[in-house]
Design an enzyme around this catalytic site. Sequence first.
Site, PDB file in Angstrom:
ATOM      1  N   GLU A  97      30.489  39.551  29.055  1.00  0.00           N
ATOM      2  CA  GLU A  97      31.617  40.451  29.204  1.00  0.00           C
ATOM      3  C   GLU A  97      32.933  39.689  29.374  1.00  0.00           C
ATOM      4  OE1 GLU A  97      29.465  44.332  31.054  1.00  0.00           O
ATOM      5  OE2 GLU A  97      29.628  42.634  32.380  1.00  0.00           O
ATOM      6  N   CYS A 110      39.772  37.855  32.078  1.00  0.00           N
ATOM      7  CA  CYS A 110      38.691  37.228  32.840  1.00  0.00           C
ATOM      8  C   CYS A 110      37.579  36.891  31.844  1.00  0.00           C
ATOM      9  CB  CYS A 110      38.220  38.206  33.909  1.00  0.00           C
ATOM     10  SG  CYS A 110      36.861  37.567  34.914  1.00  0.00           S
ATOM     11  N   CYS A 117      23.631  33.410  34.836  1.00  0.00           N
ATOM     12  CA  CYS A 117      23.990  32.269  35.681  1.00  0.00           C
ATOM     13  C   CYS A 117      22.750  31.840  36.451  1.00  0.00           C
ATOM     14  CB  CYS A 117      25.112  32.629  36.649  1.00  0.00           C
ATOM     15  SG  CYS A 117      25.658  31.204  37.630  1.00  0.00           S
ATOM     16  N   CYS A 121      23.696  33.152  43.394  1.00  0.00           N
ATOM     17  CA  CYS A 121      24.371  33.541  44.637  1.00  0.00           C
ATOM     18  C   CYS A 121      23.860  34.925  45.036  1.00  0.00           C
ATOM     19  CB  CYS A 121      25.883  33.534  44.459  1.00  0.00           C
ATOM     20  SG  CYS A 121      26.489  31.886  44.048  1.00  0.00           S
ATOM     21  N   CYS A 124      25.738  38.382  43.850  1.00  0.00           N
ATOM     22  CA  CYS A 124      26.377  38.424  42.531  1.00  0.00           C
ATOM     23  C   CYS A 124      25.465  39.054  41.478  1.00  0.00           C
ATOM     24  CB  CYS A 124      26.755  36.997  42.115  1.00  0.00           C
ATOM     25  SG  CYS A 124      27.375  36.877  40.426  1.00  0.00           S
ATOM     26  N   GLY A 177      28.855  33.604  34.740  1.00  0.00           N
ATOM     27  CA  GLY A 177      28.466  32.204  34.632  1.00  0.00           C
ATOM     28  C   GLY A 177      29.278  31.268  35.494  1.00  0.00           C
ATOM     29  N   GLU A 178      28.748  30.057  35.619  1.00  0.00           N
ATOM     30  CA  GLU A 178      29.424  29.003  36.377  1.00  0.00           C
ATOM     31  C   GLU A 178      30.044  28.049  35.358  1.00  0.00           C
ATOM     32  OE1 GLU A 178      30.406  27.896  39.447  1.00  0.00           O
ATOM     33  OE2 GLU A 178      31.103  26.243  38.206  1.00  0.00           O
ATOM     34  N   SER A 231      34.754  29.257  45.265  1.00  0.00           N
ATOM     35  CA  SER A 231      34.081  30.362  45.937  1.00  0.00           C
ATOM     36  C   SER A 231      33.468  29.857  47.226  1.00  0.00           C
ATOM     37  CB  SER A 231      32.991  30.916  45.010  1.00  0.00           C
ATOM     38  OG  SER A 231      33.595  31.476  43.874  1.00  0.00           O
ATOM     39  N   LEU A 232      34.139  30.122  48.333  1.00  0.00           N
ATOM     40  CA  LEU A 232      33.709  29.563  49.623  1.00  0.00           C
ATOM     41  C   LEU A 232      32.686  30.477  50.300  1.00  0.00           C
ATOM     42  CD1 LEU A 232      34.541  26.904  50.824  1.00  0.00           C
ATOM     43  CD2 LEU A 232      36.295  28.075  52.164  1.00  0.00           C
ATOM     44  N   HIS A 233      33.103  31.669  50.663  1.00  0.00           N
ATOM     45  CA  HIS A 233      32.220  32.748  51.127  1.00  0.00           C
ATOM     46  C   HIS A 233      31.547  32.556  52.478  1.00  0.00           C
ATOM     47  CE1 HIS A 233      33.014  34.236  47.211  1.00  0.00           C
ATOM     48  NE2 HIS A 233      32.090  33.558  46.573  1.00  0.00           N
ATOM     49  N   ASN A 308      31.782  44.000  45.782  1.00  0.00           N
ATOM     50  CA  ASN A 308      31.562  45.079  44.826  1.00  0.00           C
ATOM     51  C   ASN A 308      30.068  45.284  44.638  1.00  0.00           C
ATOM     52  OD1 ASN A 308      34.327  45.709  44.066  1.00  0.00           O
ATOM     53  ND2 ASN A 308      34.362  43.630  43.247  1.00  0.00           N
ATOM     54  N   CYS A 351      34.996  42.147  40.086  1.00  0.00           N
ATOM     55  CA  CYS A 351      34.375  40.841  40.377  1.00  0.00           C
ATOM     56  C   CYS A 351      32.922  40.997  40.756  1.00  0.00           C
ATOM     57  CB  CYS A 351      35.041  40.196  41.594  1.00  0.00           C
ATOM     58  SG  CYS A 351      36.656  39.622  41.284  1.00  0.00           S
TER      59      CYS A 351
END
Length: 376
Positions: A97, A110, A117, A121, A124, A177-178, A231-233, A308, A351
């Site tokens: 996408e 985006c 991926c 995570c 995600c 994806g990363e 991306s810390l999180h 989300n 996201c």
Amino acid sequence: MSVTAQSPVNLLDLDPAGLTACIEAAGEKPFRARQVSRWVHQRYAADFDAMTDLSKGARATLAACTMVAGPAVIRDSVAGDGTRKWLLDAGGGNAVEAVYIPEDDRGTLCISSQAGCALDCAFCATGHGGFNRNLTTAEIVGQLWHANRTLLADGAAAPWVTAGHAPITNVVMMGMGEPLANFDPVVRALRLFLDDNAYGLSRRRVTLSTSGIVPAIDRLAHEAPVALAVSLHAPNDALRDRLVPINRVHPLGSLLAACVRYLEHAPRNFVTFEYVMLDGVNDSHAQAQELVALVRDVPCKFNLIPFNPFAGSAFASSPRERIRAFQRVLQDAGLIATIRKTRGDDIDAACGQLAGQVHNRVTRPLASRVVPIIAH
Ligand code: SAH
Ligand code: SF4
């Protein structure tokens, strides 16, 4: 670069150096590469006959051994807020996408870098669906090419378009994806995004988001130093190990040190830290304070992302007041912290909601998946 009638080269696959080599291999003068690049990446031409400042002979030679093949669109959805999502065929039943997000003064795209991926995570949708394969440079660049071409053809009414700009003014590598796990094709694509004869975006307008593959962050600093988002999180390794499994390979200490090194090359003097707000998981007052202490030595800004939800996800978003309270702790410590506006959620374009279609997933243990990723 060999060009043969049997295997036409997709010009969307070639970075500026690759295009020059291809044009030379086709028997044309190298400077023609600039002309061809402008036709392909600035006027979105797919037909060599349209390239009227090339001789008929040059056009015929190119048409015989190259092509311009954009993505095949499976679905095109427009959200109530103007966000637009294209589901693009990636072959073998897979799809990725790309999401267009119009704002007052800019149009952001985006972009996805992989079908699925492997990094898994916990929060995600893309990770949830598993990994199929890396996208090629043509598939990555094709997303920008297609978005600009389609929006122009549709007569996009945004003010910056009439000012002579392309509809897409900003690119974020934050789709499926990363990106740093697909390093070389992504870097070739970034070079095209930045090249004056292609998309001509400034490095500040191109942002790559990574979950933190440290050696690849260092390589990016030298090969295509665009703006960096990380991306810390989580404010500590114990929690981050659970939420972002790549942390077990590259823990916070080495990740933050890489961020500081990156800033020597970056177009901005800060790193953006993304922090998804998960109810009761990473959103407490104490965790906000721990986060402030963690990033003490890193020039940074925070982008707090309300979680989300997607089908099958085990988390809930922190309530609005909790996100605001978390933001205040960061702000009181002198940090800039914004809350990301959720866009396009009525078409699952927000996201972490990009699931595309992933078939024939590769499901191997994390260790065997990350070794090839870090072996650059
Ligand atoms: N793989 C890269 C870029 C793609 S994800 C990365 O992880 O940074 C883009 C951003 O969306 C990341 O910050 C990611 O953590 C975040 N994200 C993933 N799932 C999400 C979800 N369900 N809700 C909100 N943000 C999410
Ligand atoms: Fe992959 Fe990024 Fe999703 Fe993690 S957040 S699974 S790295 S796309």
